[in-house]
Design a protein around this motif. Structure first.
Motif, mmCIF file in Angstrom:
data_model
loop_
_atom_site.group_PDB
_atom_site.id
_atom_site.type_symbol
_atom_site.label_atom_id
_atom_site.label_comp_id
_atom_site.label_asym_id
_atom_site.label_seq_id
_atom_site.Cartn_x
_atom_site.Cartn_y
_atom_site.Cartn_z
ATOM 1 N N ILE A 10 25.745 -45.733 -5.369
ATOM 2 C CA ILE A 10 24.574 -46.453 -5.880
ATOM 3 C C ILE A 10 24.886 -46.895 -7.302
ATOM 4 O O ILE A 10 25.228 -46.059 -8.148
ATOM 5 C CB ILE A 10 23.322 -45.545 -5.856
ATOM 6 C CG1 ILE A 10 23.004 -45.107 -4.410
ATOM 7 C CG2 ILE A 10 22.133 -46.239 -6.500
ATOM 8 C CD1 ILE A 10 21.838 -44.123 -4.303
ATOM 9 N N ASP A 14 21.653 -47.479 -15.961
ATOM 10 C CA ASP A 14 21.594 -46.427 -16.986
ATOM 11 C C ASP A 14 21.818 -45.092 -16.282
ATOM 12 O O ASP A 14 20.914 -44.533 -15.651
ATOM 13 C CB ASP A 14 20.226 -46.485 -17.675
ATOM 14 C CG ASP A 14 20.073 -45.421 -18.766
ATOM 15 O OD1 ASP A 14 20.793 -44.401 -18.738
ATOM 16 O OD2 ASP A 14 19.215 -45.609 -19.645
ATOM 17 N N ALA A 17 19.617 -42.012 -17.312
ATOM 18 C CA ALA A 17 18.242 -42.104 -16.808
ATOM 19 C C ALA A 17 18.203 -41.818 -15.309
ATOM 20 O O ALA A 17 17.320 -41.112 -14.814
ATOM 21 C CB ALA A 17 17.666 -43.491 -17.109
ATOM 22 N N ALA A 18 19.170 -42.360 -14.570
ATOM 23 C CA ALA A 18 19.195 -42.148 -13.120
ATOM 24 C C ALA A 18 19.475 -40.690 -12.798
ATOM 25 O O ALA A 18 18.826 -40.096 -11.927
ATOM 26 C CB ALA A 18 20.237 -43.064 -12.474
ATOM 27 N N VAL A 21 16.383 -38.663 -13.134
ATOM 28 C CA VAL A 21 15.420 -38.843 -12.035
ATOM 29 C C VAL A 21 15.880 -38.072 -10.795
ATOM 30 O O VAL A 21 15.072 -37.407 -10.132
ATOM 31 C CB VAL A 21 15.235 -40.341 -11.715
ATOM 32 C CG1 VAL A 21 14.567 -40.540 -10.362
ATOM 33 C CG2 VAL A 21 14.416 -41.002 -12.816
ATOM 34 N N TYR A 22 17.172 -38.149 -10.477
ATOM 35 C CA TYR A 22 17.655 -37.419 -9.299
ATOM 36 C C TYR A 22 17.508 -35.911 -9.506
ATOM 37 O O TYR A 22 17.177 -35.183 -8.573
ATOM 38 C CB TYR A 22 19.101 -37.816 -8.949
ATOM 39 C CG TYR A 22 19.133 -39.063 -8.093
ATOM 40 C CD1 TYR A 22 19.011 -40.321 -8.670
ATOM 41 C CD2 TYR A 22 19.211 -38.981 -6.703
ATOM 42 C CE1 TYR A 22 18.979 -41.471 -7.889
ATOM 43 C CE2 TYR A 22 19.182 -40.126 -5.916
ATOM 44 C CZ TYR A 22 19.075 -41.361 -6.508
ATOM 45 O OH TYR A 22 19.030 -42.494 -5.726
ATOM 46 N N GLU A 23 17.717 -35.463 -10.736
ATOM 47 C CA GLU A 23 17.633 -34.044 -11.023
ATOM 48 C C GLU A 23 16.170 -33.600 -11.128
ATOM 49 O O GLU A 23 15.757 -32.647 -10.461
ATOM 50 C CB GLU A 23 18.343 -33.770 -12.358
ATOM 51 C CG GLU A 23 19.006 -32.432 -12.459
ATOM 52 C CD GLU A 23 20.110 -32.495 -13.524
ATOM 53 O OE1 GLU A 23 21.172 -31.906 -13.301
ATOM 54 O OE2 GLU A 23 19.910 -33.144 -14.573
ATOM 55 N N GLY A 24 15.406 -34.334 -11.925
ATOM 56 C CA GLY A 24 14.035 -33.909 -12.203
ATOM 57 C C GLY A 24 13.086 -34.228 -11.065
ATOM 58 O O GLY A 24 12.410 -33.346 -10.533
ATOM 59 N N THR A 25 13.043 -35.499 -10.665
ATOM 60 C CA THR A 25 12.048 -35.919 -9.674
ATOM 61 C C THR A 25 12.441 -35.470 -8.279
ATOM 62 O O THR A 25 11.596 -35.031 -7.497
ATOM 63 C CB THR A 25 11.895 -37.459 -9.705
ATOM 64 O OG1 THR A 25 11.669 -37.866 -11.063
ATOM 65 C CG2 THR A 25 10.742 -37.914 -8.838
ATOM 66 N N LEU A 26 13.727 -35.599 -7.935
ATOM 67 C CA LEU A 26 14.165 -35.281 -6.575
ATOM 68 C C LEU A 26 14.730 -33.859 -6.448
ATOM 69 O O LEU A 26 15.002 -33.403 -5.340
ATOM 70 C CB LEU A 26 15.213 -36.293 -6.103
ATOM 71 C CG LEU A 26 14.687 -37.712 -5.830
ATOM 72 C CD1 LEU A 26 15.842 -38.675 -5.587
ATOM 73 C CD2 LEU A 26 13.733 -37.737 -4.631
ATOM 74 N N GLY A 27 14.917 -33.185 -7.571
ATOM 75 C CA GLY A 27 15.411 -31.807 -7.492
ATOM 76 C C GLY A 27 16.817 -31.711 -6.931
ATOM 77 O O GLY A 27 17.151 -30.790 -6.200
ATOM 78 N N VAL A 53 26.110 -38.450 -2.830
ATOM 79 C CA VAL A 53 25.758 -39.724 -3.449
ATOM 80 C C VAL A 53 26.527 -39.802 -4.752
ATOM 81 O O VAL A 53 26.657 -38.800 -5.458
ATOM 82 C CB VAL A 53 24.239 -39.824 -3.699
ATOM 83 C CG1 VAL A 53 23.903 -40.931 -4.676
ATOM 84 C CG2 VAL A 53 23.499 -40.050 -2.385
ATOM 85 N N GLY A 75 19.417 -51.860 -10.177
ATOM 86 C CA GLY A 75 20.372 -51.044 -9.428
ATOM 87 C C GLY A 75 20.172 -51.211 -7.940
ATOM 88 O O GLY A 75 19.309 -51.986 -7.496
#
Lengths: 134, 134
Positions: A10, A14, A17-18, A21-27, A53, A75
């Motif tokens: 993918i 940035d 930032a990505a 999000v993968y770490e925080g929002t998607l765990g 990924v 992206g």
């Protein structure tokens, strides 16, 4: 011929930032960033247990993902990488079937140090395909 | 939270042609086509050993992939589906993190009969994300 799905790549504008999000929002479990100047990208890996990924951010001038991000500034999914046992046999089969191999047709060392080739997305319904010998 | 990659979905304009390329050119194992009228797609599965690719063709009026194929007439990677243990817990975490869940926020039965939700691609750097409870 096609083996396992090695990764989904993918492209993102940035990487920090990505990754957040993968770490925080998607765990998800996200690796530390690895600059790969010879590939023109910085990469982080997200281990999903069965496959991974890879998030890619352009690095340096003439990054191979710069054009993609111009067309897709937020992206997007960039390519799929399939494993093959023998990359030269795979290449010869693909060429015999009429598929186009990008570049000079000689395998290069990919992000994991293994030989890889890329196949023309127009031959695969808009999907850029990487094959990697494992 | 994120579990395994359940599948990569690729939208194509002509499922029979795409299945022939994956089978013939790439030497993949492709399932028989399954019409899923309640999802507005016909699908074939490509088993890669560790995960799968799903090729999707629009079925009927108002297919959810019709707009994507208008923008990408040759086809392209459409979404990634990640497995989660508990879809309601996953949804609540995502909403608390500020992610947008598509539709009314209630899980629906996906192509495999399991509860699924889709997340807004703008919250994930241009990637449409599906989560599926397994």
């Amino acid at each position: 011929m096609l083996g396992r799905l090695n990764h989904v790549a993918i492209a993102v504008p940035d990487l920090a930032a990505a990754a957040a999000v993968y770490e925080g929002t998607l765990g998800a479990q996200v690796s530390a960033p690895q600059p790969l100047p010879e590939h023109g990208v910085t990469v982080v890996f997200i281990d999903l247990g069965n496959t991974k990924v890879e998030l890619l951010e352009p690095l340096g001038e003439g990054s191979p993902i710069a054009g993609f991000l111009e067309k897709n500034p937020s992206g997007g999914m960039h390519h799929l990488c399939y494993e093959v046992d023998d990359i030269l046999a795979a290449r010869d089969r693909l060429l015999a079937e009429g598929a186009r191999v990008l570049g000079d047709g000689e395998p290069k060392a990919g992000a994991h140090g293994k030989p890889v080739l890329f196949l023309h997305p127009k031959d695969f319904f808009g999907t850029l395909v990487e094959i990697e010998e494992v």
